[in-house]
Design an enzyme around this catalytic site. Structure first.
Site, mmCIF file in Angstrom:
data_model
loop_
_atom_site.group_PDB
_atom_site.id
_atom_site.type_symbol
_atom_site.label_atom_id
_atom_site.label_comp_id
_atom_site.label_asym_id
_atom_site.label_seq_id
_atom_site.Cartn_x
_atom_site.Cartn_y
_atom_site.Cartn_z
ATOM 1 N N LYS A 11 4.779 -31.918 10.114
ATOM 2 C CA LYS A 11 4.916 -31.071 9.202
ATOM 3 C C LYS A 11 4.937 -29.402 9.531
ATOM 4 O O LYS A 11 4.600 -29.197 10.540
ATOM 5 C CB LYS A 11 3.704 -31.326 8.022
ATOM 6 C CG LYS A 11 3.851 -32.499 7.545
ATOM 7 C CD LYS A 11 2.721 -32.949 6.368
ATOM 8 C CE LYS A 11 2.885 -34.247 5.781
ATOM 9 N NZ LYS A 11 1.839 -34.531 4.726
ATOM 10 N N TYR A 51 8.583 -36.750 -2.172
ATOM 11 C CA TYR A 51 7.082 -37.040 -2.798
ATOM 12 C C TYR A 51 7.213 -37.149 -4.382
ATOM 13 O O TYR A 51 6.223 -36.918 -4.852
ATOM 14 C CB TYR A 51 6.291 -35.738 -2.450
ATOM 15 C CG TYR A 51 5.967 -35.512 -1.025
ATOM 16 C CD1 TYR A 51 4.913 -36.699 -0.575
ATOM 17 C CD2 TYR A 51 6.278 -34.527 -0.104
ATOM 18 C CE1 TYR A 51 4.767 -36.751 0.794
ATOM 19 C CE2 TYR A 51 5.715 -34.801 1.244
ATOM 20 C CZ TYR A 51 5.003 -35.664 1.803
ATOM 21 O OH TYR A 51 4.637 -35.499 3.065
ATOM 22 N N ASN A 114 -1.858 -31.250 6.544
ATOM 23 C CA ASN A 114 -2.216 -32.384 7.306
ATOM 24 C C ASN A 114 -1.339 -32.842 8.455
ATOM 25 O O ASN A 114 -1.636 -33.989 8.806
ATOM 26 C CB ASN A 114 -2.994 -33.474 6.246
ATOM 27 C CG ASN A 114 -1.842 -33.986 5.586
ATOM 28 O OD1 ASN A 114 -0.653 -33.769 5.837
ATOM 29 N ND2 ASN A 114 -2.178 -34.944 4.657
ATOM 30 N N HIS A 117 3.190 -36.750 8.541
ATOM 31 C CA HIS A 117 3.486 -37.828 7.497
ATOM 32 C C HIS A 117 3.711 -39.183 8.126
ATOM 33 O O HIS A 117 4.084 -39.169 9.501
ATOM 34 C CB HIS A 117 4.872 -37.656 6.888
ATOM 35 C CG HIS A 117 5.461 -38.624 5.940
ATOM 36 N ND1 HIS A 117 4.785 -38.975 4.868
ATOM 37 C CD2 HIS A 117 6.241 -39.585 6.102
ATOM 38 C CE1 HIS A 117 5.497 -40.134 4.489
ATOM 39 N NE2 HIS A 117 6.259 -40.502 5.028
ATOM 40 N N GLU A 128 13.053 -43.772 4.041
ATOM 41 C CA GLU A 128 12.686 -42.366 4.514
ATOM 42 C C GLU A 128 13.440 -42.110 5.523
ATOM 43 O O GLU A 128 14.241 -40.962 5.898
ATOM 44 C CB GLU A 128 11.203 -42.078 4.662
ATOM 45 C CG GLU A 128 10.398 -42.230 3.253
ATOM 46 C CD GLU A 128 9.047 -42.183 3.433
ATOM 47 O OE1 GLU A 128 8.103 -42.306 2.626
ATOM 48 O OE2 GLU A 128 8.796 -42.368 4.777
HETATM 49 P P1 ATP Z 1 1.906 -38.529 3.661
HETATM 50 O O1 ATP Z 1 2.487 -39.337 2.552
HETATM 51 O O2 ATP Z 1 2.158 -37.090 3.975
HETATM 52 O O3 ATP Z 1 1.954 -39.218 4.887
HETATM 53 P P2 ATP Z 1 -0.354 -39.568 2.809
HETATM 54 O O4 ATP Z 1 0.083 -40.788 2.556
HETATM 55 O O5 ATP Z 1 -2.035 -39.716 3.599
HETATM 56 O O6 ATP Z 1 0.455 -38.401 3.371
HETATM 57 P P3 ATP Z 1 -0.601 -39.015 0.154
HETATM 58 O O7 ATP Z 1 -1.361 -39.584 -1.010
HETATM 59 O O8 ATP Z 1 0.773 -39.790 0.006
HETATM 60 O O9 ATP Z 1 -0.864 -39.060 1.406
HETATM 61 O O10 ATP Z 1 -0.144 -37.568 -0.245
HETATM 62 C C1 ATP Z 1 0.984 -36.968 0.302
HETATM 63 C C2 ATP Z 1 0.520 -35.572 0.624
HETATM 64 O O11 ATP Z 1 0.228 -34.896 -0.384
HETATM 65 C C3 ATP Z 1 -0.508 -35.567 1.527
HETATM 66 O O12 ATP Z 1 -0.112 -35.931 2.623
HETATM 67 C C4 ATP Z 1 -1.049 -33.971 1.511
HETATM 68 O O13 ATP Z 1 -0.066 -33.229 2.125
HETATM 69 C C5 ATP Z 1 -0.792 -33.776 -0.131
HETATM 70 N N1 ATP Z 1 -1.913 -34.121 -0.820
HETATM 71 C C6 ATP Z 1 -2.677 -35.337 -1.103
HETATM 72 N N2 ATP Z 1 -3.490 -35.190 -2.046
HETATM 73 C C7 ATP Z 1 -3.754 -33.680 -2.034
HETATM 74 C C8 ATP Z 1 -4.865 -33.268 -2.635
HETATM 75 N N3 ATP Z 1 -5.892 -33.474 -3.236
HETATM 76 N N4 ATP Z 1 -4.379 -31.705 -2.697
HETATM 77 C C9 ATP Z 1 -3.556 -31.197 -1.895
HETATM 78 N N5 ATP Z 1 -2.698 -31.799 -1.323
HETATM 79 C C10 ATP Z 1 -2.721 -33.217 -1.273
HETATM 80 MG MG MG Z 2 1.897 -40.963 1.269
#
Ligand code: ATP
Ligand code: MG
Length: 139
Positions: A11, A51, A114, A117, A128
């Site tokens: 990211k 997303y 974070n 992805h 994707e």
């Molecule tokens: P990713 O899909 O990016 O691999 P993930 O599957 O661990 O991450 P998801 O629940 O799919 O987590 O959330 C997608 C992304 O949205 C997260 O990676 C983060 O960047 C953002 N995100 C999720 N929860 C929060 C939150 N509470 N506050 C801010 N950003 C968030």
């Molecule tokens: Mg996710």
């Protein structure tokens, strides 16, 4: 894809912080083979689509702004049990809760920013990967 491929993005935060090389090293050291890779930048429309499942969440606007603010590395990775093993390698969404040695523990700064992805299912990995790569770009 038949359960042995996943899709990842390094990211914008991790790219800005100079962690591309270290993250790719962790990925390959864990036994993942890179079968497609590119350096690119998501448009607002791309990020909103990617997303879309989170579109009603309070952090959606922030997430789209973050994911579009600079370049990313997109890649398709191959390994047995790729989706699950890669989620284990990256660690919990919130780096504060991520296990020691995971990519997010090492390189992420917050739950929003974070570092990486990882696809959450074989079906999404296929969707994707196809979003980013033409057939002739996948090896
Ligand atoms: P990713 O899909 O990016 O691999 P993930 O599957 O661990 O991450 P998801 O629940 O799919 O987590 O959330 C997608 C992304 O949205 C997260 O990676 C983060 O960047 C953002 N995100 C999720 N929860 C929060 C939150 N509470 N506050 C801010 N950003 C968030
Ligand atoms: Mg996710």
């Amino acid at each position: 894809m038949t359960g042995n491929r996943t899709f990842t993005m390094i990211k914008p935060d991790a790219v800005e912080n100079g962690h591309i090389g270290a993250i790719l090293e962790k990925i390959t050291a864990a036994g993942f083979k890179i079968v497609a890779m590119k350096y690119t930048q998501l448009s607002v429309r791309d990020a909103q689509g990617f997303y879309a499942v989170h579109s009603e969440r309070p952090f959606f606007g922030e997430l789209v702004e973050f994911m579009t603010r600079g370049p990313i590395v997109a890649a398709i990775l191959e390994k047995d049990n790729a989706v699950e093993d890669f989620r284990a390698l990256i660690g919990a969404t919130n780096p504060a809760e991520a296990a020691e040695g995971t990519i997010r523990k090492l390189f992420a700064t917050s739950i929003g920013e974070n570092a990486v992805h990882g696809s959450d299912s074989d079906e999404n990995a296929a969707i994707e990967g196809a979003f980013h790569f033409a057939g002739r770009e996948v090896f």
